[in-house]
Design a protein around this motif. Sequence first.
Motif, PDB file in Angstrom:
ATOM      1  N   ILE A 427       0.700  -1.448   0.159  1.00 12.23           N
ATOM      2  CA  ILE A 427       0.122  -0.216   0.113  1.00 12.23           C
ATOM      3  C   ILE A 427       1.275   0.828   0.258  1.00 12.23           C
ATOM      4  N   LEU A 428       1.818   1.142   0.599  1.00 18.31           N
ATOM      5  CA  LEU A 428       2.956   2.332   1.276  1.00 18.31           C
ATOM      6  C   LEU A 428       3.463   2.602  -0.352  1.00 18.31           C
ATOM      7  N   VAL A 429       3.632   1.588  -0.600  1.00 16.32           N
ATOM      8  CA  VAL A 429       4.899   1.694  -2.423  1.00 16.32           C
ATOM      9  C   VAL A 429       3.991   2.520  -3.627  1.00 16.32           C
ATOM     10  N   ALA A 430       2.709   1.968  -3.596  1.00 15.90           N
ATOM     11  CA  ALA A 430       1.595   1.489  -4.371  1.00 15.90           C
ATOM     12  C   ALA A 430       1.142   3.365  -4.154  1.00 15.90           C
ATOM     13  N   ALA A 431       1.339   3.899  -2.970  1.00 15.65           N
ATOM     14  CA  ALA A 431       0.636   5.550  -2.665  1.00 15.65           C
ATOM     15  C   ALA A 431       1.332   6.061  -4.019  1.00 15.65           C
ATOM     16  N   ALA A 432       2.468   5.847  -3.614  1.00 17.83           N
ATOM     17  CA  ALA A 432       4.171   6.450  -4.295  1.00 17.83           C
ATOM     18  C   ALA A 432       4.258   6.403  -5.910  1.00 17.83           C
ATOM     19  N   THR A 433       4.241   4.708  -6.224  1.00 14.07           N
ATOM     20  CA  THR A 433       4.324   4.588  -7.582  1.00 14.07           C
ATOM     21  C   THR A 433       2.586   3.892  -8.342  1.00 14.07           C
ATOM     22  N   GLY A 434       2.134   3.926  -7.370  1.00 13.49           N
ATOM     23  CA  GLY A 434       0.998   3.541  -7.718  1.00 13.49           C
ATOM     24  C   GLY A 434       1.614   1.975  -8.485  1.00 13.49           C
ATOM     25  N   PRO A 435      -0.666   1.173  -8.243  1.00 13.95           N
ATOM     26  CA  PRO A 435      -0.391  -1.045  -8.174  1.00 13.95           C
ATOM     27  C   PRO A 435       0.407  -0.891  -9.662  1.00 13.95           C
ATOM     28  N   GLY A 436       1.585  -2.001  -9.694  1.00 13.29           N
ATOM     29  CA  GLY A 436       1.824  -2.371 -10.463  1.00 13.29           C
ATOM     30  C   GLY A 436       2.186  -3.495 -10.064  1.00 13.29           C
ATOM     31  N   THR A 437       2.980  -4.436 -11.651  1.00 16.04           N
ATOM     32  CA  THR A 437       4.128  -5.039 -10.954  1.00 16.04           C
ATOM     33  C   THR A 437       5.966  -4.638 -10.418  1.00 16.04           C
ATOM     34  N   GLY A 438       6.006  -3.341 -10.955  1.00 11.43           N
ATOM     35  CA  GLY A 438       7.342  -3.173 -10.502  1.00 11.43           C
ATOM     36  C   GLY A 438       7.272  -2.363  -8.625  1.00 11.43           C
ATOM     37  N   GLY A 439       5.959  -1.887  -9.124  1.00 12.02           N
ATOM     38  CA  GLY A 439       5.862  -1.519  -6.925  1.00 12.02           C
ATOM     39  C   GLY A 439       5.632  -2.985  -5.929  1.00 12.02           C
ATOM     40  N   ALA A 440       5.082  -3.546  -6.737  1.00 15.16           N
ATOM     41  CA  ALA A 440       5.003  -4.681  -5.833  1.00 15.16           C
ATOM     42  C   ALA A 440       6.174  -5.831  -5.571  1.00 15.16           C
ATOM     43  N   ALA A 441       7.029  -5.273  -6.939  1.00  9.61           N
ATOM     44  CA  ALA A 441       8.199  -6.068  -6.541  1.00  9.61           C
ATOM     45  C   ALA A 441       8.914  -5.780  -5.556  1.00  9.61           C
ATOM     46  N   LEU A 442       9.005  -3.877  -5.721  1.00 14.62           N
ATOM     47  CA  LEU A 442      10.320  -3.613  -4.807  1.00 14.62           C
ATOM     48  C   LEU A 442       9.967  -3.767  -3.579  1.00 14.62           C
ATOM     49  N   ALA A 443       7.961  -3.645  -3.478  1.00 16.10           N
ATOM     50  CA  ALA A 443       7.405  -4.175  -1.896  1.00 16.10           C
ATOM     51  C   ALA A 443       8.107  -5.283  -1.243  1.00 16.10           C
ATOM     52  N   VAL A 444       7.354  -6.581  -1.625  1.00 22.51           N
ATOM     53  CA  VAL A 444       8.116  -7.488  -1.377  1.00 22.51           C
ATOM     54  C   VAL A 444       9.898  -7.593  -1.160  1.00 22.51           C
ATOM     55  N   ALA A 445      10.752  -7.403  -2.164  1.00 20.90           N
ATOM     56  CA  ALA A 445      11.958  -6.850  -2.156  1.00 20.90           C
ATOM     57  C   ALA A 445      12.054  -5.580  -0.430  1.00 20.90           C
ATOM     58  N   LEU A 446      11.131  -4.764  -0.708  1.00 19.68           N
ATOM     59  CA  LEU A 446      11.721  -4.312   1.298  1.00 19.68           C
ATOM     60  C   LEU A 446      11.896  -4.702   2.382  1.00 19.68           C
ATOM     61  N   ILE A 447      11.337  -6.454   1.893  1.00 21.62           N
ATOM     62  CA  ILE A 447      10.677  -6.972   3.559  1.00 21.62           C
ATOM     63  C   ILE A 447      10.524  -8.722   2.778  1.00 21.62           C
ATOM     64  N   SER A 448      11.258  -8.594   1.936  1.00 22.54           N
ATOM     65  CA  SER A 448      12.362 -10.252   1.702  1.00 22.54           C
ATOM     66  C   SER A 448      13.463 -11.205   2.565  1.00 22.54           C
ATOM     67  N   TRP A 449      13.960  -9.865   2.885  1.00 21.41           N
ATOM     68  CA  TRP A 449      15.531 -10.541   3.099  1.00 21.41           C
ATOM     69  C   TRP A 449      15.521 -10.815   5.185  1.00 21.41           C
ATOM     70  N   PRO A 450      13.690 -10.242   6.065  1.00 21.55           N
ATOM     71  CA  PRO A 450      14.585 -11.039   7.168  1.00 21.55           C
ATOM     72  C   PRO A 450      15.006 -11.956   7.356  1.00 21.55           C
ATOM     73  N   ALA A 451      14.020 -12.719   6.775  1.00 20.49           N
ATOM     74  CA  ALA A 451      14.737 -14.194   7.783  1.00 20.49           C
ATOM     75  C   ALA A 451      15.256 -14.733   6.836  1.00 20.49           C
ATOM     76  N   LEU A 452      16.196 -14.692   5.660  1.00 19.33           N
ATOM     77  CA  LEU A 452      17.403 -14.865   5.170  1.00 19.33           C
ATOM     78  C   LEU A 452      18.796 -14.317   6.390  1.00 19.33           C
ATOM     79  N   SER A 453      18.464 -13.023   6.520  1.00 17.57           N
ATOM     80  CA  SER A 453      19.288 -12.546   7.102  1.00 17.57           C
ATOM     81  C   SER A 453      19.572 -12.751   8.834  1.00 17.57           C
ATOM     82  N   ALA A 454      18.310 -13.366   9.375  1.00 19.98           N
ATOM     83  CA  ALA A 454      18.314 -13.450  11.001  1.00 19.98           C
ATOM     84  C   ALA A 454      18.865 -15.184  10.587  1.00 19.98           C
TER      85      ALA A 454
END
Length: 592
Positions: A427-454
Amino acid sequence: MKSAVRKSVSTAALTRIVCLIAVLATVGLLPWLSRRDPALTVLRARSAEQEATEEALSAIREDLGLDAGPLSLLGSWAADLLRGDFGTSWVSGTDVLPSVVAGLQVSLGLMGAALGVAVVLAAALVAPVLVRGRGSAGAFAAMLAAVPEFLLATVALLVCGVWLGWLPTAGWAGPEYLVLPALALGVPAGGLLGRLAADALPAVLDERWVELWRGAGVSRARVAGAALRRVLPPLVPQFGMVAVGLTGGAVAVEMVFAVPGIGRTALGAAKSQDLPLLQGSVLALLLLGLVAGAVAVAVRRRLLGPALRDAGLTLPPVRPVRAHPSIPLTLAAVLGLTIGWGLLRDPYTVNTAARLAAPSWAHPLGTDALGRDVLARLGHGAAATVGTAAAICALSLLVALALGFLPGVATGAADIANALPPVIVGILVAAATGPGTGGAALAVALISWPALSAHAAALVQEVRASAFLTAQRAMGATPLWILTRHVLPSVAGPVARHAILRLPGIALALASLGFLGLGAQPPTPEWGLLLDESRAYVERAPWAALAPAVALALLAGLAVSGAASVQGRRVKRPAPVDRPAPVEQKETSVAV
């Protein structure tokens, strides 16, 4: 050692505070990021029929204090929060705190039930490894982890709720309402946890102490318990992250079953731009993530005991889990032929006369509600879905390996990022970039690393505390030698396998954003969008929903079994032991 631990703890605390402020500030700026008039959105949420006159909008701005600007709103909200006041809903006019507490209680109950299902399923997946003493490629567990929660929820609702009438299909009025949502959430989570544990067990069961215990007549149950205790410490952070994800990340399942959880509350507040309610919901999710992270750290330290503090750990040897080459080859052939066949067909041709047609030679996977060929849409959507997920997975792996050597920063940032559901970030990314594949990819990339990092941080900490590393230092090995010959090989392999296992999960996160209208937009033939489009008529035409779901499951099985097959084909003879660098060699500045 103690000073290093204290420094890591203080760094983690500072990182948490900075990330928490950044997230709450971003949430507070949501109406301005979306470049829409907040007063107009609130007016539409309060009364859709009322005309949006300048007088009405001015009255709302004055009532909410919007004329003062976003920074003033954030400051007043923070001041009220310090006094224990979460504010008043812009839409309903009621206090925010009771709504947040009610939604959090519902989500915690659902999380507990789903986590119970996940643990039972994970135990069932681990049991054969304990019995046989050897692992498998884990393709089945990976396929379970790749089952879309919202599709599983829809199928469970239709079969158990509508056709058989065993359980209620919507609402939240008693324990029986827990069953179907808990199953929908717990099965994929159990597949993930079971695969991680089963991946680590074979190396432990090969250790000398297991052979000695069995020779001494120690019971099989006691040996299995000790082996599980041995492999659990690096996995405890994953259990905490799964618990938090089940609480805040269940928005799609809550939508299917009309469960009034905290995730659904946050989504509704975001759509209506009800900032106080959205900020309260996100703050509750963040606090839950911090508490879960602290509990996971405490449990892990308890399991490791004084060996972590005294650098007396002995790490289990690396043991590749072999998979027969026929398994990944078969999965790759099926998936490749299906995608290739679909690429030869037109995914956009509409034929209303053939809508919801069953599979036939003309349409091997049937058609959707507009008569479009499902096979064609599946094939053309593979590049966007799989390619985007693979790029995000690779980026997350690199970030995780880098942050693994900064445990303070990694722990603090991971606790905040893991507490945010993909939907809220979307929602936060879509608010700035609009809904779409790029925005969804950025949103998932921002939160996909914690499990691997831990996972990486836990392994780095254990490698640093191992006895053999102390011996290497005493023999004069340089930091660069230790880093490249011991630390990185011990960490990169397990974390890379973990990343491969999460590839379908990343694809599912993209699918969930598409399911909620935040990802790829029609008529794009993206797999998540295919699942969303087919959900409404899954009872009449299940093939349209099963096609992308089975493709995701095949992708998961291919990723895990393929990695295991390649790993198992390495040279079988023991690798020569690396000799440490001479003492006279010049020290490097690489910190280990």
